[in-house]
Design a protein around this motif. Structure first.
Motif, PDB file in Angstrom:
ATOM      1  N   LYS A 365       6.869 -70.120 -91.945  1.00  0.00           N
ATOM      2  CA  LYS A 365       8.208 -70.189 -92.527  1.00  0.00           C
ATOM      3  C   LYS A 365       8.730 -71.634 -92.486  1.00  0.00           C
ATOM      4  O   LYS A 365       9.299 -72.148 -93.446  1.00  0.00           O
ATOM      5  CB  LYS A 365       9.151 -69.277 -91.729  1.00  0.00           C
ATOM      6  CG  LYS A 365      10.257 -68.652 -92.577  1.00  0.00           C
ATOM      7  CD  LYS A 365      11.303 -67.944 -91.735  1.00  0.00           C
ATOM      8  CE  LYS A 365      10.825 -66.618 -91.148  1.00  0.00           C
ATOM      9  NZ  LYS A 365      11.898 -65.953 -90.348  1.00  0.00           N
ATOM     10  N   MET A 366       8.483 -72.283 -91.357  1.00  0.00           N
ATOM     11  CA  MET A 366       8.911 -73.678 -91.180  1.00  0.00           C
ATOM     12  C   MET A 366       8.234 -74.595 -92.191  1.00  0.00           C
ATOM     13  O   MET A 366       8.877 -75.335 -92.919  1.00  0.00           O
ATOM     14  CB  MET A 366       8.480 -74.205 -89.789  1.00  0.00           C
ATOM     15  CG  MET A 366       9.217 -73.657 -88.607  1.00  0.00           C
ATOM     16  SD  MET A 366      10.915 -74.214 -88.623  1.00  0.00           S
ATOM     17  CE  MET A 366      11.655 -72.668 -89.004  1.00  0.00           C
ATOM     18  N   THR A 367       6.895 -74.501 -92.170  1.00  0.00           N
ATOM     19  CA  THR A 367       6.150 -75.468 -92.974  1.00  0.00           C
ATOM     20  C   THR A 367       6.422 -75.269 -94.465  1.00  0.00           C
ATOM     21  O   THR A 367       6.358 -76.221 -95.235  1.00  0.00           O
ATOM     22  CB  THR A 367       4.640 -75.384 -92.677  1.00  0.00           C
ATOM     23  OG1 THR A 367       4.221 -74.034 -92.789  1.00  0.00           O
ATOM     24  CG2 THR A 367       4.327 -75.882 -91.273  1.00  0.00           C
ATOM     25  N   SER A 368       6.781 -74.043 -94.835  1.00  0.00           N
ATOM     26  CA  SER A 368       7.088 -73.831 -96.258  1.00  0.00           C
ATOM     27  C   SER A 368       8.349 -74.600 -96.666  1.00  0.00           C
ATOM     28  O   SER A 368       8.484 -75.037 -97.805  1.00  0.00           O
ATOM     29  CB  SER A 368       7.231 -72.337 -96.559  1.00  0.00           C
ATOM     30  OG  SER A 368       8.436 -71.861 -96.012  1.00  0.00           O
ATOM     31  N   ILE A 369       9.267 -74.759 -95.697  1.00  0.00           N
ATOM     32  CA  ILE A 369      10.478 -75.544 -96.002  1.00  0.00           C
ATOM     33  C   ILE A 369      10.095 -77.008 -96.250  1.00  0.00           C
ATOM     34  O   ILE A 369      10.614 -77.660 -97.166  1.00  0.00           O
ATOM     35  CB  ILE A 369      11.504 -75.427 -94.847  1.00  0.00           C
ATOM     36  CG1 ILE A 369      12.035 -73.986 -94.797  1.00  0.00           C
ATOM     37  CG2 ILE A 369      12.646 -76.428 -95.022  1.00  0.00           C
ATOM     38  CD1 ILE A 369      12.890 -73.671 -93.589  1.00  0.00           C
ATOM     39  N   LYS A 390      11.984 -67.956 -77.222  1.00  0.00           N
ATOM     40  CA  LYS A 390      12.096 -69.127 -78.102  1.00  0.00           C
ATOM     41  C   LYS A 390      10.864 -70.026 -77.924  1.00  0.00           C
ATOM     42  O   LYS A 390      10.212 -70.005 -76.876  1.00  0.00           O
ATOM     43  CB  LYS A 390      13.344 -69.946 -77.730  1.00  0.00           C
ATOM     44  CG  LYS A 390      14.661 -69.225 -77.978  1.00  0.00           C
ATOM     45  CD  LYS A 390      15.027 -69.272 -79.452  1.00  0.00           C
ATOM     46  CE  LYS A 390      16.412 -68.652 -79.694  1.00  0.00           C
ATOM     47  NZ  LYS A 390      16.773 -68.688 -81.115  1.00  0.00           N
ATOM     48  N   ALA A 391      10.596 -70.809 -78.930  1.00  0.00           N
ATOM     49  CA  ALA A 391       9.514 -71.804 -78.829  1.00  0.00           C
ATOM     50  C   ALA A 391      10.035 -73.131 -79.363  1.00  0.00           C
ATOM     51  O   ALA A 391      10.987 -73.170 -80.155  1.00  0.00           O
ATOM     52  CB  ALA A 391       8.304 -71.360 -79.636  1.00  0.00           C
ATOM     53  N   GLU A 392       9.402 -74.204 -78.885  1.00  0.00           N
ATOM     54  CA  GLU A 392       9.760 -75.514 -79.405  1.00  0.00           C
ATOM     55  C   GLU A 392       8.679 -75.978 -80.351  1.00  0.00           C
ATOM     56  O   GLU A 392       7.490 -75.878 -80.047  1.00  0.00           O
ATOM     57  CB  GLU A 392       9.868 -76.516 -78.251  1.00  0.00           C
ATOM     58  CG  GLU A 392      11.289 -76.952 -77.997  1.00  0.00           C
ATOM     59  CD  GLU A 392      11.355 -78.124 -77.029  1.00  0.00           C
ATOM     60  OE1 GLU A 392      12.011 -77.949 -76.010  1.00  0.00           O
ATOM     61  OE2 GLU A 392      10.753 -79.186 -77.312  1.00  0.00           O
ATOM     62  N   LEU A 393       9.086 -76.487 -81.482  1.00  0.00           N
ATOM     63  CA  LEU A 393       8.144 -77.069 -82.441  1.00  0.00           C
ATOM     64  C   LEU A 393       8.449 -78.553 -82.555  1.00  0.00           C
ATOM     65  O   LEU A 393       9.610 -78.936 -82.714  1.00  0.00           O
ATOM     66  CB  LEU A 393       8.345 -76.459 -83.822  1.00  0.00           C
ATOM     67  CG  LEU A 393       7.766 -75.087 -84.128  1.00  0.00           C
ATOM     68  CD1 LEU A 393       7.960 -74.807 -85.612  1.00  0.00           C
ATOM     69  CD2 LEU A 393       6.287 -75.025 -83.769  1.00  0.00           C
ATOM     70  N   VAL A 394       7.398 -79.362 -82.473  1.00  0.00           N
ATOM     71  CA  VAL A 394       7.583 -80.798 -82.730  1.00  0.00           C
ATOM     72  C   VAL A 394       6.745 -81.152 -83.953  1.00  0.00           C
ATOM     73  O   VAL A 394       5.526 -80.987 -83.943  1.00  0.00           O
ATOM     74  CB  VAL A 394       7.172 -81.650 -81.525  1.00  0.00           C
ATOM     75  CG1 VAL A 394       7.305 -83.128 -81.860  1.00  0.00           C
ATOM     76  CG2 VAL A 394       8.012 -81.293 -80.315  1.00  0.00           C
ATOM     77  N   LEU A 395       7.410 -81.579 -85.004  1.00  0.00           N
ATOM     78  CA  LEU A 395       6.712 -81.954 -86.242  1.00  0.00           C
ATOM     79  C   LEU A 395       6.815 -83.450 -86.467  1.00  0.00           C
ATOM     80  O   LEU A 395       7.900 -84.019 -86.390  1.00  0.00           O
ATOM     81  CB  LEU A 395       7.329 -81.234 -87.438  1.00  0.00           C
ATOM     82  CG  LEU A 395       7.143 -79.720 -87.460  1.00  0.00           C
ATOM     83  CD1 LEU A 395       8.430 -79.031 -87.084  1.00  0.00           C
ATOM     84  CD2 LEU A 395       6.676 -79.260 -88.824  1.00  0.00           C
TER      85      LEU A 395
END
Lengths: 430, 430
Positions: A365-369, A390-395
């Motif tokens: 869902k994130m990467t599609s944004i 919850k999870a943390e994402l670092v992009l």
């Protein structure tokens, strides 16, 4: 050729008393350099009867600024009183009465520098302001003279000692922001109200001065993107370190065919970049020139004697010009129209740190944004967050425009909460 | 005010062609700054018929230096031909015929700078030489103007890019000295005969120029203690690293009440010192001033365009003076008598790396030699040597005089063989 050059000193605070001290202690050197004695003729103080450590003759003190500005025996007015409105008026009046002016006042130069320099040109007087940026570092002179033959393409600088001190303590000694700020205040690096420093306003003013000069154009304070230290969240310094970066409060200024881009914000700076090794209260400005390539100036950003050194070097320049009768001969008019680059043309890599629900499909869902905005992702790291579920994402992104960066952040709302985000400078080392 | 300023360029090699390129490409900027066109009127070349990449009109080329020096239409002579005797004569003749001179020639300035600057003063002409030290780094200007108000107490600099490149490769990529030198040669950082670089002579010349200026005194090449890269032995870099140091070829210059001390040698530099982070072919000069504290200038030490940037900045300064009619107004006479500090007054910490017989009592025998000379030892580390029956001792001293250091080394003979020895700068970090 004069035998005596007389100075009117507006202010006897931290910088003013340093100026008085250097001038008094270096009489012989000054005479050797200039063939004239440099005297302090009058000093503006708040209370003429106050006991002072300086060895100045008490007869030079006055509380009346007009007494100094109207004194035709004074050759050079040195404005180290601070503030904006009063200082601006004093500089204007001094120039209008044919006096040379040296100022250490970044606030005045950032807000009214363009007008004051035009006035100085019109009145054929010198207006020097080396001490307004990075105290003891001769950056103004280097941009004006040392690199006069080059075209500057970009400047990146640590121009606020307070925030650099705080960040160094946080990184090297694992101090909290609050403790580091308290130590900075205790050591005199931070003011009682530190907001101008920690919010980036002080650095933004300096970047206005440097950018205007480097690009020969009129940059205004409103042109600067400013983000303060409060954008830095717990865990961000460790995160930066994990990727080979150091978080630094950095002023950046670049110019290309699309215009100028000026910002002050905490960024991820590659550890391999020399600027990442600039610690504590020190300042440094890294300059990229078409011909010279990369140069850096480093030194104390503030303090009584370092700043006074720059002021007195300016006084010496004004004295030399006086001795030769060539004051006010610099060209200060901007060579180029001011064109501020649109955010669609400001490119950088970014780090986005996000808090998401720890559920199947969230990454997709994130990467599609990101895909939607054609923002190319270099790497994604997922780790459990402190909050349950919850999870943390670092992009880390590849080069994207600031507009893409903002569009992505805005679109993420609802799906993720943005903990923090940083522009990235330099190549990572790990 | 002139409408045209005409340059005679002596030499069209690496630097000369960079100068021509910058002047041609920056016509508009130069006109904005100076209110005059800057033209290249004549160029000294070896072969006037050779095909050149430069877009200069072929009619400006000549192989006859006299044709340039006798041309009264030229305002500024730019000496970038290299060599010593011919360049010196050319500069003298140019000054004697009232021309302003810009040179990039460190050899001439180190050997004859004092005389040439006196001649320039006598002839009321400018003699600028920014490019003679640290190519693109505006260090001369900073010492003359930016820190004009301060008293410099010490300079420490990486002023030779070749040796810094070699040492960086040896440290970061574990290259051998020979491989690193080969790569430096291939990249054009080292000359076919690299001895002036690796033996420290090139750096010593630059330190003569910087020290003379910083201390306003006449320093000579003979005054410089010079030790080259051949003093570095296998294993020394690792040893330095173990104690928190990096080996750098460093020029040092200090002044106190006992006199001046100038040296070029490989030293142990604390990793925490910003200069230790100056890598590859880059140069940097770290300046300690009484008032300003610590500042550093960093940038490219050589290369066509960086060096040409400094030359053209000097040309701009000479043009400005021409437009104002104030050439030759700098005071170049030395303010202070030249006093070289005796070795009994030069204090530093040292590292001594010794090879001794691995037998009982050897440590006591060694340390008694240090005691005899009152040379206080900070630490001793003993480890087995590669040779059977031998051990390696590494001794770090507290502050001792250079005389003590030399006396100890001399007395050690017979008991130990000295593998290598280093002065130590900065506080170790581990």
């Amino acid at each position: 050729m004069k035998n005596e050059i007389s100075i009117g000193l507006l202010g006897l605070g931290t910088v003013g008393s340093g100026v008085a001290k250097i001038i008094q202690q270096h009489q012989q050197d000054l005479h050797h350099k200039l063939g004239a004695q440099v005297l302090i003729g009058k000093v503006l103080v708040r209370d003429a009867n106050k006991d002072r450590l300086s060895s100045l003759d008490p007869s030079v003190f006055t509380t009346d600024i007009e007494e100094i500005l109207n004194d035709s025996s004074l050759d050079i007015i040195v404005e180290v009183m601070g503030g904006i409105a009063g200082a601006k008026l004093a500089i204007e009046k001094a120039l209008r009465t044919g006096k040379q002016v040296v100022t250490a006042n970044k606030d005045v130069m950032a807000e009214y520098g363009h007008d004051l320099l035009k006035l100085a040109d019109a009145e054929k007087c010198d207006l020097f302001y080396e001490a307004s940026v990075a105290g003891g570092v001769p950056i103004i002179r280097t941009l004006e003279d040392g690199l006069a033959s080059d075209r500057i393409s970009s400047l990146i600088g640590i121009v606020n000692g307070t925030t650099n001190f705080i960040l160094t303590k946080m990184k090297k000694e694992n101090m909290s922001y609050e403790d580091a700020l308290a130590e900075a205040t205790e050591l005199g690096y931070a003011e009682a109200d530190p907001s101008a420093d920690v919010d980036g306003i002080d650095a933004a003013r300096k970047m206005v001065i440097l950018s205007s000069l480097a690009f020969s154009t009129e940059v205004h304070l409103d042109d600067v993107l400013v983000r303060g230290m409060k954008e830095i969240r717990d865990g961000d310094l460790e995160l930066a370190n994990k990727f080979g970066y150091t978080i630094k409060m950095v002023g950046s200024s670049t110019k290309d065919e699309d215009g100028i881009e000026v910002s002050v914000e905490p960024i991820f700076l590659a550890n391999s970049h020399l600027l990442a090794s600039v610690n504590n209260e020190f300042n440094a400005v890294y300059i990229y020139g078409d011909a010279v390539g990369e140069t850096m100036l480093y030194g104390p950003g503030a303090g009584s004697l370092p700043t006074a050194t720059s002021v007195v070097s300016d006084i010496i320049a004004a004295c030399r010009n006086l001795q030769l009768g060539v004051n006010g001969k610099r060209v200060h008019s901007a060579q180029h129209e001011r064109v501020i680059k649109p955010e669609t043309k400001c490119f950088a890599k970014y780090c986005h740190r996000l808090l998401v629900n720890d559920e199947v499909g969230v990454l997709s869902k994130m990467t599609s944004i990101y895909s939607k905005h054609e923002a190319s992702i270099q790497s994604v790291m997922q780790s459990p967050a402190k909050q349950v579920g919850k999870a943390e994402l670092v992009l880390l992104t590849h080069q994207i425009s600031r507009q893409q960066h903002l569009d992505v952040l805005s679109d993420l709302e609802g799906t993720a909460s943005v903990i923090s985000h940083y522009r990235i400078e330099g190549e990572e080392t790990v």
